[in-house]
Design a protein around this motif. Structure first.
Motif, mmCIF file in Angstrom:
data_model
loop_
_atom_site.group_PDB
_atom_site.id
_atom_site.type_symbol
_atom_site.label_atom_id
_atom_site.label_comp_id
_atom_site.label_asym_id
_atom_site.label_seq_id
_atom_site.Cartn_x
_atom_site.Cartn_y
_atom_site.Cartn_z
ATOM 1 N N ARG A 1 -3.194 -0.956 -12.000
ATOM 2 C CA ARG A 1 -3.601 -2.015 -11.339
ATOM 3 C C ARG A 1 -2.505 -2.720 -10.592
ATOM 4 N NH1 ARG A 1 -7.482 0.008 -12.831
ATOM 5 N NH2 ARG A 1 -9.360 -0.701 -14.125
ATOM 6 N N ASP A 2 -2.741 -3.672 -9.717
ATOM 7 C CA ASP A 2 -2.070 -4.664 -8.874
ATOM 8 C C ASP A 2 -1.120 -3.955 -7.920
ATOM 9 O OD1 ASP A 2 -3.296 -6.731 -10.326
ATOM 10 O OD2 ASP A 2 -2.245 -6.524 -12.035
ATOM 11 N N ASP A 3 -1.398 -2.812 -7.729
ATOM 12 C CA ASP A 3 -0.346 -2.287 -6.602
ATOM 13 C C ASP A 3 -0.330 -2.867 -5.379
ATOM 14 O OD1 ASP A 3 0.402 -0.153 -8.352
ATOM 15 O OD2 ASP A 3 -1.028 1.364 -7.578
ATOM 16 N N PRO A 4 0.763 -3.041 -4.774
ATOM 17 C CA PRO A 4 0.805 -3.578 -3.511
ATOM 18 C C PRO A 4 0.025 -2.686 -2.243
ATOM 19 C CG PRO A 4 2.728 -2.470 -3.816
ATOM 20 C CD PRO A 4 2.069 -2.569 -5.118
ATOM 21 N N PHE A 5 -0.822 -3.531 -1.477
ATOM 22 C CA PHE A 5 -1.765 -3.169 -0.669
ATOM 23 C C PHE A 5 -0.847 -2.899 0.572
ATOM 24 C CE2 PHE A 5 -4.539 -3.783 2.984
ATOM 25 C CZ PHE A 5 -5.412 -2.458 2.885
ATOM 26 N N MET A 6 -0.583 -1.729 1.075
ATOM 27 C CA MET A 6 0.171 -1.207 2.320
ATOM 28 C C MET A 6 -0.666 -0.449 3.114
ATOM 29 S SD MET A 6 3.146 -2.136 0.818
ATOM 30 C CE MET A 6 4.317 -1.623 1.770
#
Length: 203
Positions: free
Chosen positions: A41-46
């Motif tokens: 969860r909550d991985d940075p959106f790249m």
């Protein structure tokens, strides 16, 4: 998009020997990675963009525009200057085409959206700076005269009875000269078509 080190593309006959193994391995890899990451969860959106364009040669006297088959030379120049560029440049299937993307991905903040157009403009400046007189770089869905007689610079005749494409309209010289992967893919697709239709189909 591809990641290849010292690639050795397999021909159609060699590919057939590995088809079932690759399919099985791909399914196993997908299941493995899904189970490994399904609770993340909550991985940075790249994110980023990718632009493909054609190099064109303009003849002011005859009022003509042709696809200029010089991408390999231009790409070599761009890669020699890669440390000072804002884009990553790579080849494409046509010898008149270059592909670019941002050197760094954009992030998950709204300000990144403001950087997209700026980055695209800078990448366009980068390739234009490496072109000669009466040359330009355009992003087109399809070149209007593609497949017409003498639509490339320099011009070549198609070879429908020999070569790689065996096309009635497109010469083999229009294919990327420095990347064997593209040429092998074309050859393999022709052979695969033959196995289904029982004859050679011209492009």
């Amino acid at each position: 998009m591809r990641i290849l080190n010292n690639p050795h593309p397999l021909n159609f006959e060699e590919l057939l020997e590995h088809v079932d193994k690759v399919r099985n391995l791909a399914c196993r890899q997908f299941i493995y990675h899904y189970n490994q990451h399904k609770y993340r969860r909550d991985d940075p959106f790249m994110w980023g963009d990718e632009i493909e364009g054609h190099i064109m040669k303009l003849n002011q006297e005859s009022k003509t525009v042709r696809l200029h088959l010089c991408a390999s030379k231009i790409l070599k120049n761009l890669r020699e200057k890669s440390k000072s560029l804002v884009g990553l440049w790579s080849d494409e299937v046509m010898e008149s085409m270059l592909e670019s993307c941002p050197k760094e991905p954009y992030g998950d903040v709204l300000e990144c959206c403001d950087e997209v157009e700026k980055n695209m403009k800078e990448r366009r400046k980068e390739v234009l700076a490496n072109l000669g007189e009466n040359e330009t770089y355009l992003t087109l869905t399809m070149f209007p005269r593609f497949g017409c007689r003498y639509f490339t610079e320099p011009s070549y005749d198609p070879t429908p009875d020999s070569g790689i494409l065996r096309s009635l309209f497109i010469p083999d010289e229009s294919l990327c000269q420095d990347n064997t992967v593209y040429r092998t893919c074309v050859i393999n697709s022709q052979k695969e078509r033959n196995t289904r239709h029982g004859k050679y189909s011209n492009f």
